[in-house]
Write an enzyme that holds these catalytic residues in place. Structure first.
Site, PDB file in Angstrom:
ATOM      1  CG  HIS A  41       1.547   4.312   2.912  1.00 35.18           C
ATOM      2  ND1 HIS A  41       2.850   4.731   2.807  1.00 35.18           N
ATOM      3  CD2 HIS A  41       1.287   3.642   1.758  1.00 35.18           C
ATOM      4  CE1 HIS A  41       3.337   4.326   1.648  1.00 35.18           C
ATOM      5  NE2 HIS A  41       2.420   3.666   0.992  1.00 35.18           N
ATOM      6  CD  GLU A  86       3.706   7.935   4.172  1.00 38.69           C
ATOM      7  OE1 GLU A  86       3.506   6.803   4.637  1.00 38.69           O
ATOM      8  OE2 GLU A  86       4.621   8.165   3.345  1.00 38.69           O
ATOM      9  CG  ASP A  97      -2.274   7.326  -3.951  1.00 46.71           C
ATOM     10  OD1 ASP A  97      -2.458   6.743  -5.045  1.00 46.71           O
ATOM     11  OD2 ASP A  97      -1.689   6.786  -3.000  1.00 46.71           O
ATOM     12  CG  ASP A 112       4.681   4.015   5.988  1.00 50.94           C
ATOM     13  OD1 ASP A 112       3.744   3.514   5.322  1.00 50.94           O
ATOM     14  OD2 ASP A 112       5.082   5.181   5.797  1.00 50.94           O
TER      15      ASP A 112
HETATM   16  C1  GLP Z   1       2.515   3.557  -2.851  1.00 47.16           C
HETATM   17  C2  GLP Z   1       1.022   3.804  -3.073  1.00 47.16           C
HETATM   18  C3  GLP Z   1       0.158   2.875  -2.252  1.00 47.16           C
HETATM   19  C4  GLP Z   1       0.670   1.453  -2.390  1.00 47.16           C
HETATM   20  C5  GLP Z   1       2.092   1.362  -1.869  1.00 47.16           C
HETATM   21  C6  GLP Z   1       2.652  -0.051  -1.891  1.00 47.16           C
HETATM   22  O1  GLP Z   1       3.031   4.261  -1.794  1.00 47.16           O
HETATM   23  N1  GLP Z   1       0.615   5.158  -2.803  1.00 47.16           N
HETATM   24  O2  GLP Z   1      -1.193   2.987  -2.672  1.00 47.16           O
HETATM   25  O3  GLP Z   1      -0.160   0.577  -1.701  1.00 47.16           O
HETATM   26  O4  GLP Z   1       2.884   2.203  -2.672  1.00 47.16           O
HETATM   27  O5  GLP Z   1       3.241  -0.315  -3.127  1.00 47.16           O
HETATM   28  P1  GLP Z   1       3.691  -1.741  -3.638  1.00 47.16           P
HETATM   29  O6  GLP Z   1       2.420  -2.450  -3.999  1.00 47.16           O
HETATM   30  O7  GLP Z   1       4.526  -1.473  -4.830  1.00 47.16           O
HETATM   31  O8  GLP Z   1       4.417  -2.404  -2.534  1.00 47.16           O
END
Ligand code: GLP
Length: 275
Positions: A151, A156, A80, A149
């Protein structure tokens, strides 16, 4: 009755690997990726951003430097990118990937793919991204983090479980969670371009990472909750080959925690590699 012993290497499906701490989680994840790259030097990797895979990337860099892990023929597709951020913006996922991994390994820049959040024709950008994955022969191993959440990528809650690469509006919770990387919450983009749940599910193998107490609820819903678009990571229960690598804190709410540990012990005795 004859004791049934499954033949080695047959055990796929969902593997839940509970690691002592973040360092061990990062090593385990990097080993899975390294094994994939060594067994198929032209591997197509799906990559993720966020703080969770940082340790894994550090370990891959170390393996590249000290053990000659070769990325020269590897192709990558990131999950993404934020809409509206130029590639050199400090919080863009382009910058994240180059700073934390690509500039420190021998990847061919021509083989790196990250959605372009500045594309004029976003529909065409999404279609072309899907087409590029197809042209590369599909993703062999997709690395995933986990949003609180539920995702994966930026899919989402309420994302279609069959969705393809498209634009998503971020939830308030995600905007707040990701605000820690920006100076002010108002600067966090409200939209992203993300591979769809359907795109992710087509990867041949999946590796999901989660660390820390703040992910415990999400990990439980992913592994033990119902399969629902309300919590997109739960669809991984339908994937034939997924490894979920978590630390003790993230595993704390799992109902069958001790069973997963027992299964992994047995899998190791049988020589079944995780993923
Ligand atoms: C973002 C990314 C996700 C990732 C998530 C969790 O929203 N788009 O791909 O998994 O954050 O991030 P973290 O690993 O910092 O908790």
């Amino acid at each position: 009755m004859k004791k049934f012993i499954p033949p080695p290497q047959s055990g796929h499906g969902m593997r839940v690997i509970i690691c002592e701490d973040y360092a061990q989680l990062s090593k385990t994840a990097a080993q899975i990726i390294a094994r994939q790259v060594r067994s198929k030097p032209t591997t197509v990797l799906g990559l993720a951003t966020g703080s969770t895979p940082l340790g894994t990337y550090r370990e891959l860099i170390r393996m590249h430097r000290e053990e000659g892990l070769d990325f020269s023929r590897v192709t990558t597709f990131n999950l993404d990118e934020y809409l509206g951020l130029p590639p050199d913006h400090p919080q863009s996922y382009h910058k994240f990937m180059w700073d934390n991994l690509f500039s420190k390994i021998n990847i061919d820049p021509q083989r790196v793919h990250i959605p372009n959040g500045l594309a004029e024709d976003l529909d065409a950008e999404c279609r072309n991204y899907e087409e590029a994955i197809r042209q590369a022969g599909g993703i062999d191993l997709q690395l995933l983090g986990l949003g609180r959440d539920g995702h994966i990528g930026f899919n989402e809650p309420s994302s279609s479980l069959g969705s393809r690469t498209r634009i998503k509006t971020l939830t308030e919770e995600t905007v707040r969670d990701n605000a820690r990387f920006f100076e002010r919450e108002e600067e966090v983009p409200r939209f992203a371009i993300t591979m769809g749940v359907g795109t992710i599910m087509e990867a041949r193998k999946i590796l999901l990472l989660a660390a820390g107490q703040s992910k415990a609820q999400a990990v439980k819903a992913t592994i033990e909750g119902p399969v629902t678009a309300e919590f997109t990571a739960s669809v991984l229960q339908l994937h034939p080959r997924v490894a979920i690598v978590i630390d003790e804190d993230a595993s704390s709410l799992l109902k069958r925690r001790s069973y997963y540990k027992y299964v992994e012990e047995k899998a190791r005795e049988l020589g079944q590699e995780p993923n």
